[in-house]
Design an enzyme around this catalytic site. Structure first.
Site, PDB file in Angstrom:
ATOM      1  N   GLN A 192     -14.343   8.425   5.589  1.00  0.00           N
ATOM      2  CA  GLN A 192     -13.898   8.114   4.277  1.00  0.00           C
ATOM      3  C   GLN A 192     -14.236   6.621   4.245  1.00  0.00           C
ATOM      4  OE1 GLN A 192      -9.806   6.842   3.252  1.00  0.00           O
ATOM      5  NE2 GLN A 192      -9.657   8.866   2.408  1.00  0.00           N
ATOM      6  N   MET A 208      -5.656   7.859   7.688  1.00  0.00           N
ATOM      7  CA  MET A 208      -4.224   7.170   8.158  1.00  0.00           C
ATOM      8  C   MET A 208      -4.671   5.534   8.386  1.00  0.00           C
ATOM      9  SD  MET A 208      -1.895   9.717  10.118  1.00  0.00           S
ATOM     10  CE  MET A 208      -3.183  10.428  11.101  1.00  0.00           C
ATOM     11  N   TYR A 249      -6.992   1.739  -5.140  1.00  0.00           N
ATOM     12  CA  TYR A 249      -7.834   0.795  -4.723  1.00  0.00           C
ATOM     13  C   TYR A 249      -9.199   0.965  -5.814  1.00  0.00           C
ATOM     14  CZ  TYR A 249      -5.237   0.794  -0.557  1.00  0.00           C
ATOM     15  OH  TYR A 249      -4.363   0.732   0.285  1.00  0.00           O
ATOM     16  N   HIS A 272     -12.858   6.973  -1.313  1.00  0.00           N
ATOM     17  CA  HIS A 272     -11.322   6.982  -1.478  1.00  0.00           C
ATOM     18  C   HIS A 272     -11.369   6.615  -2.986  1.00  0.00           C
ATOM     19  CE1 HIS A 272      -7.530   5.775  -1.336  1.00  0.00           C
ATOM     20  NE2 HIS A 272      -7.317   5.399   0.027  1.00  0.00           N
ATOM     21  N   GLY A 273     -11.136   7.416  -4.009  1.00  0.00           N
ATOM     22  CA  GLY A 273     -10.885   7.386  -5.489  1.00  0.00           C
ATOM     23  C   GLY A 273      -9.779   7.178  -5.838  1.00  0.00           C
ATOM     24  N   ALA A 274      -8.546   6.968  -4.842  1.00  0.00           N
ATOM     25  CA  ALA A 274      -7.091   7.229  -4.956  1.00  0.00           C
ATOM     26  C   ALA A 274      -6.311   6.035  -4.928  1.00  0.00           C
ATOM     27  CB  ALA A 274      -6.594   8.254  -4.002  1.00  0.00           C
TER      28      ALA A 274
END
Length: 347
Positions: A100, A23, A176, A171-173
Site C-alpha cells: 500500500q 495497519m 491523506y 491509499h486514496g482514503a
C-alpha cells in the site's frame, strides 16, 4: 461458507476471501527501511490463513510523503531489498501480499518532512494520531510539486515491483493526500486541480495512470473512503452520483480493485444503501473489497451477502489475534482490540 472459498483476483488465486487490511505499526527503521521483525510479522498472517496481506502504508517520497515517525518507505532504491525479504517470507508461508503506497499530505506529523504539503493551504482539525500534537498548517502544493508527487508514486510502485509484490494498493482514503485532492472539503484550489469533480479527480487519475505505467499488468487497488481522520461525517456534495462517477473514472484510468473502507461496512449511506454496494453497482465486474466493523466470520459472511463485495478485509481483529481465522474456525474466544496495540512489538 463463501468467505472460505478460493477467489481469482485479477489473475491471482487466493485461498479465501479474507484480507489483512493495512495497519500502521510505526516500527520500521528510522530511515524508512524494513526492520528485522517485519518479514516474520507479515508472514505470520499468511501462515495463519489470510487470503491476502496488505502492508501498512508505505511512504512514496522523502520530501513530504511520510505521515508518521518510523513509517516504512519505498522512496529510495535502498529500501527494495528489505521489502524483498518481506515478500519472500510471505510467499514462503503460502501467502499473497500487496504494497500500500501513501502520501500523507496535511496529515503528516509536524516536523517530520522537509515540506508540509496539501491540496490546499490549511491545517487538519484536531491533533495527530501518533504524537497527539496539534496538526500543523500545510502549504498548497505547486504544479511542480504535484508533478513530483506523481513521479514519487510511480517510482515507489516500480520499486515495489522490483521487490516482488503481487499487487499495489494506492491509499486514496481517510483524508491523506490523494483523498485531500478528491474531496470538496479539503480541495479549495482555484486552478485545474480543484473546483468541480473533474478538477478534483485530476491528480488521483494522474497517479493511477503513472502507477499503471510503472507496474504493467500487476493488480492495482484503490483504497477509498468517505470519512477522514479529521472528519468522520464527510459526504461528497454530489452524493451517490459523485461516488459512482469517482469509481468509474478510477477504473477507466487503470484501477483493477476497489477497496472500500468504512466505519461499518453494512451501514447505509444517506442515499439508502452501503457505500460498497454503491461502488459495486457502478463498476460491475470490478472486484470490490469491503472493510469496516467486521469482527467475526459470521459478520464477514453477512457483509458479502449484502454489500456486493467479493472479499472483505479486517485490521484490528487480526492485530489482536494473529491467528484470528483459526480461532474463528475452531469456535475459540477471540481477543478484543485494545487501544495502543499497534504500538506493541511486531511479534
Amino acid at each position: 461458507m463463501t468467505l472460505l472459498q478460493p477467489l481469482q483476483l485479477r489473475g491471482l488465486l487466493l485461498g479465501n476471501r479474507i484480507a489483512v487490511a493495512a495497519m500502521s505499526r510505526m516500527q520500521a527503521n528510522d530511515d524508512g527501511s524494513v526492520s528485522e521483525d517485519m518479514p516474520a510479522y507479515y508472514a505470520r498472517y499468511a501462515a495463519e490463513g489470510a487470503g491476502l496481506v496488505i502492508t501498512e502504508a508505505i511512504a512514496t517520497d522523502d520530501v513530504a510523503a511520510r505521515a508518521y515517525w518510523r513509517q516504512p518507505c519505498l522512496s529510495r532504491d535502498s529500501h527494495v531489498e528489505g521489502w524483498r525479504r518481506v515478500v519472500d517470507a510471505v510467499h514462503e508461508a503460502g501467502g499473497t501480499v500487496f504494497a500500500q503506497l501513501q502520501h500523507g499530505g496535511r496529515l503528516c506529523e509536524p516536523g517530520l518532512n522537509p515540506s508540509h504539503l496539501a491540496a490546499s493551504e490549511g491545517a487538519a482539525s484536531g491533533s495527530t494520531w501518533q504524537t497527539g500534537i496539534p496538526n500543523a498548517s500545510a502549504r498548497e502544493a505547486t504544479r511542480q510539486e504535484i508533478d513530483a508527487i506523481v513521479e514519487g508514486f510511480a517510482a515507489a510502485a516500480a520499486r515495489a515491483c522490483a521487490a516482488g509484490f503481487d499487487g499495489i494498493e494506492l491509499h486514496g482514503a481517510r483524508g491523506y493526500l490523494l483523498d485531500q485532492f478528491l474531496s470538496a472539503s479539503t480541495n479549495r484550489r482555484t486552478d485545474a486541480y480543484g473546483g468541480d469533480l473533474a478538477g478534483r479527480l485530476k491528480l488521483p487519475l494522474r497517479v493511477v495512470r503513472a502507477v499503471r505505467g510503472a507496474v504493467g499488468r500487476l493488480p492495482l487497488s484503490w483504497n477509498f473512503s468517505l470519512y477522514k481522520m479529521d472528519d468522520a461525517a464527510y459526504q461528497p456534495p454530489g452524493g451517490r452520483e459523485e461516488v459512482q462517477a469517482i469509481a468509474r473514472e478510477l477504473v477507466a484510468a487503470g484501477v483493477d480493485i476497489l477497496h472500500v473502507t468504512t466505519r461499518k461496512l453494512v451501514r447505509a449511506e444517506p442515499w439508502g444503501e452501503p457505500l460498497a454496494l454503491t461502488l459495486a453497482k457502478a463498476v460491475g465486474g470490478t472486484p470490490v473489497i469491503g472493510n469496516g466493523g467486521l469482527k467475526t466470520l459470521e459478520d464477514a459472511e453477512a457483509a458479502l451477502d449484502s454489500t456486493g463485495c467479493g472479499m472483505v478485509s479486517l485490521a484490528r481483529p487480526w492485530l489482536a489475534n494473529p491467528d484470528w481465522l483459526r480461532r474463528n474456525q475452531r469456535g475459540e474466544d477471540v481477543l478484543a482490540y485494545e487501544p495502543g496495540m499497534e504500538r506493541r512489538p511486531l511479534l
